[in-house]
Design a protein around this motif. Structure first.
Motif, PDB file in Angstrom:
ATOM      1  N   SER A  60       0.841  -1.189   0.000  1.00  0.00           N
ATOM      2  CA  SER A  60       0.000   0.000   0.000  1.00  0.00           C
ATOM      3  C   SER A  60       0.879   1.242   0.000  1.00  0.00           C
ATOM      4  O   SER A  60       1.902   1.283   0.675  1.00  0.00           O
ATOM      5  CB  SER A  60      -0.877  -0.022   1.255  1.00  0.00           C
ATOM      6  OG  SER A  60      -1.649   1.143   1.320  1.00  0.00           O
ATOM      7  N   GLN A  61       0.457   2.220  -0.758  1.00  0.00           N
ATOM      8  CA  GLN A  61       1.123   3.513  -0.766  1.00  0.00           C
ATOM      9  C   GLN A  61       0.060   4.565  -1.017  1.00  0.00           C
ATOM     10  O   GLN A  61      -1.031   4.255  -1.490  1.00  0.00           O
ATOM     11  CB  GLN A  61       2.194   3.571  -1.854  1.00  0.00           C
ATOM     12  CG  GLN A  61       1.625   3.492  -3.256  1.00  0.00           C
ATOM     13  CD  GLN A  61       2.678   3.713  -4.319  1.00  0.00           C
ATOM     14  OE1 GLN A  61       3.630   4.431  -4.105  1.00  0.00           O
ATOM     15  NE2 GLN A  61       2.504   3.089  -5.464  1.00  0.00           N
ATOM     16  N   THR A  62       0.380   5.799  -0.724  1.00  0.00           N
ATOM     17  CA  THR A  62      -0.553   6.887  -0.982  1.00  0.00           C
ATOM     18  C   THR A  62      -0.020   7.706  -2.141  1.00  0.00           C
ATOM     19  O   THR A  62       1.110   8.202  -2.088  1.00  0.00           O
ATOM     20  CB  THR A  62      -0.731   7.772   0.267  1.00  0.00           C
ATOM     21  OG1 THR A  62      -1.201   6.941   1.342  1.00  0.00           O
ATOM     22  CG2 THR A  62      -1.732   8.882   0.015  1.00  0.00           C
ATOM     23  N   SER A  63      -0.823   7.802  -3.193  1.00  0.00           N
ATOM     24  CA  SER A  63      -0.457   8.615  -4.355  1.00  0.00           C
ATOM     25  C   SER A  63      -1.096   9.987  -4.186  1.00  0.00           C
ATOM     26  O   SER A  63      -2.258  10.093  -3.815  1.00  0.00           O
ATOM     27  CB  SER A  63      -0.986   7.973  -5.640  1.00  0.00           C
ATOM     28  OG  SER A  63      -0.415   6.703  -5.820  1.00  0.00           O
ATOM     29  N   GLU A  72      -5.110   5.794  -2.027  1.00  0.00           N
ATOM     30  CA  GLU A  72      -4.326   4.618  -1.672  1.00  0.00           C
ATOM     31  C   GLU A  72      -4.291   3.690  -2.877  1.00  0.00           C
ATOM     32  O   GLU A  72      -5.291   3.514  -3.574  1.00  0.00           O
ATOM     33  CB  GLU A  72      -4.978   3.907  -0.473  1.00  0.00           C
ATOM     34  CG  GLU A  72      -4.180   2.698  -0.017  1.00  0.00           C
ATOM     35  CD  GLU A  72      -4.867   1.901   1.083  1.00  0.00           C
ATOM     36  OE1 GLU A  72      -4.181   1.053   1.663  1.00  0.00           O
ATOM     37  OE2 GLU A  72      -6.068   2.101   1.329  1.00  0.00           O
ATOM     38  N   GLN A  75       1.666  -1.107  -4.190  1.00  0.00           N
ATOM     39  CA  GLN A  75       3.061  -0.821  -4.513  1.00  0.00           C
ATOM     40  C   GLN A  75       3.516  -1.642  -5.722  1.00  0.00           C
ATOM     41  O   GLN A  75       4.212  -1.150  -6.593  1.00  0.00           O
ATOM     42  CB  GLN A  75       3.965  -1.162  -3.326  1.00  0.00           C
ATOM     43  CG  GLN A  75       3.760  -0.270  -2.123  1.00  0.00           C
ATOM     44  CD  GLN A  75       4.480  -0.839  -0.916  1.00  0.00           C
ATOM     45  OE1 GLN A  75       4.009  -1.771  -0.288  1.00  0.00           O
ATOM     46  NE2 GLN A  75       5.626  -0.285  -0.595  1.00  0.00           N
ATOM     47  N   GLY A  91       5.226   3.968  -7.780  1.00  0.00           N
ATOM     48  CA  GLY A  91       5.906   4.867  -6.854  1.00  0.00           C
ATOM     49  C   GLY A  91       7.340   5.197  -7.213  1.00  0.00           C
ATOM     50  O   GLY A  91       8.048   5.812  -6.418  1.00  0.00           O
ATOM     51  N   THR A 140       8.674   3.329  -1.822  1.00  0.00           N
ATOM     52  CA  THR A 140       7.440   3.851  -1.238  1.00  0.00           C
ATOM     53  C   THR A 140       7.547   4.051   0.269  1.00  0.00           C
ATOM     54  O   THR A 140       6.670   4.657   0.861  1.00  0.00           O
ATOM     55  CB  THR A 140       6.257   2.932  -1.587  1.00  0.00           C
ATOM     56  OG1 THR A 140       6.596   1.598  -1.252  1.00  0.00           O
ATOM     57  CG2 THR A 140       5.913   3.019  -3.057  1.00  0.00           C
ATOM     58  N   ASN A 141       8.612   3.548   0.886  1.00  0.00           N
ATOM     59  CA  ASN A 141       8.887   3.780   2.302  1.00  0.00           C
ATOM     60  C   ASN A 141       7.706   3.513   3.228  1.00  0.00           C
ATOM     61  O   ASN A 141       7.447   4.270   4.153  1.00  0.00           O
ATOM     62  CB  ASN A 141       9.384   5.219   2.530  1.00  0.00           C
ATOM     63  CG  ASN A 141      10.708   5.453   1.873  1.00  0.00           C
ATOM     64  OD1 ASN A 141      11.562   4.583   1.846  1.00  0.00           O
ATOM     65  ND2 ASN A 141      10.891   6.643   1.319  1.00  0.00           N
ATOM     66  N   ILE A 142       6.976   2.474   2.916  1.00  0.00           N
ATOM     67  CA  ILE A 142       5.844   2.084   3.753  1.00  0.00           C
ATOM     68  C   ILE A 142       6.123   0.687   4.271  1.00  0.00           C
ATOM     69  O   ILE A 142       6.524  -0.177   3.503  1.00  0.00           O
ATOM     70  CB  ILE A 142       4.526   2.118   2.955  1.00  0.00           C
ATOM     71  CG1 ILE A 142       4.180   3.562   2.589  1.00  0.00           C
ATOM     72  CG2 ILE A 142       3.397   1.491   3.748  1.00  0.00           C
ATOM     73  CD1 ILE A 142       2.973   3.705   1.723  1.00  0.00           C
ATOM     74  N   HIS A 144       5.778  -3.084   5.081  1.00  0.00           N
ATOM     75  CA  HIS A 144       4.962  -4.083   4.417  1.00  0.00           C
ATOM     76  C   HIS A 144       4.975  -5.285   5.280  1.00  0.00           C
ATOM     77  O   HIS A 144       5.207  -6.337   5.089  1.00  0.00           O
ATOM     78  CB  HIS A 144       5.440  -4.385   2.988  1.00  0.00           C
ATOM     79  CG  HIS A 144       6.671  -3.655   2.605  1.00  0.00           C
ATOM     80  ND1 HIS A 144       7.922  -4.122   2.847  1.00  0.00           N
ATOM     81  CD2 HIS A 144       6.826  -2.431   2.065  1.00  0.00           C
ATOM     82  CE1 HIS A 144       8.800  -3.236   2.431  1.00  0.00           C
ATOM     83  NE2 HIS A 144       8.175  -2.223   1.967  1.00  0.00           N
TER      84      HIS A 144
END
Length: 144
Positions: A60-63, A72, A75, A91, A140-142, A144
């Motif tokens: 998941s990432q936020t665009s 959301e 990735q 991303g 994306t630095n989220i 996981h």
């Protein structure tokens, strides 16, 4: 129907050898992102019209869009297409990076800003694809 069941049905519906290769990619990405959010997009818009191939999403990432709105999205994505398989690495800011960094060593594949398309896993170096996916996850630095 659960996302896991949708994914399983989608992969199972593919003809061989694409089915086995999609299953292999699914396992490989889950090994890289064991606790990731799973997505299944059926390729239809809100009116039920087909606008893309169905695809499986991981993570998941936020665009953020130019108008300030956010959404959301996954990735990493995988989709069967008419000639093979597409892997989406979302991303990545530099749209030339994937092609310049991984394209030459990947093998027989088409690499665009965020998509790696190939006919069969036998045509590419899977370890290079895995490195490209790992790069995308890191961008994306989220967690996981």
């Amino acid at each position: 129907m659960t996302v896991q069941k949708q994914i399983k049905e989608y992969i199972t519906a593919q003809p061989e050898p694409k089915r086995s290769e999609m299953q292999e990619l699914h396992g490989m990405i889950l090994a890289l992102m064991p606790d990731c959010k799973l997505w299944f997009l059926d390729g239809k818009d809100e009116k039920g019209k087909i606008v893309s191939n169905p695809n499986i999403g991981y993570g998941s990432q936020t665009s953020e869009y130019a108008n300030g709105k956010t959404r959301e999205f996954y990735q990493i994505g995988v989709s069967a297409n008419t000639t093979g398989i597409s892997v989406y690495i979302m991303g990545v800011e530099d749209k030339k990076y994937l092609a310049q960094t991984f394209g030459r060593d990947l093998g027989k594949a088409s690499v665009t800003g965020y998509c790696i398309k190939f006919k069969t896993l036998a045509n590419i170096k899977v370890d290079v694809l895995k490195a490209a996916i790992q790069y995308g996850i890191g961008q994306t630095n989220i967690p996981h």
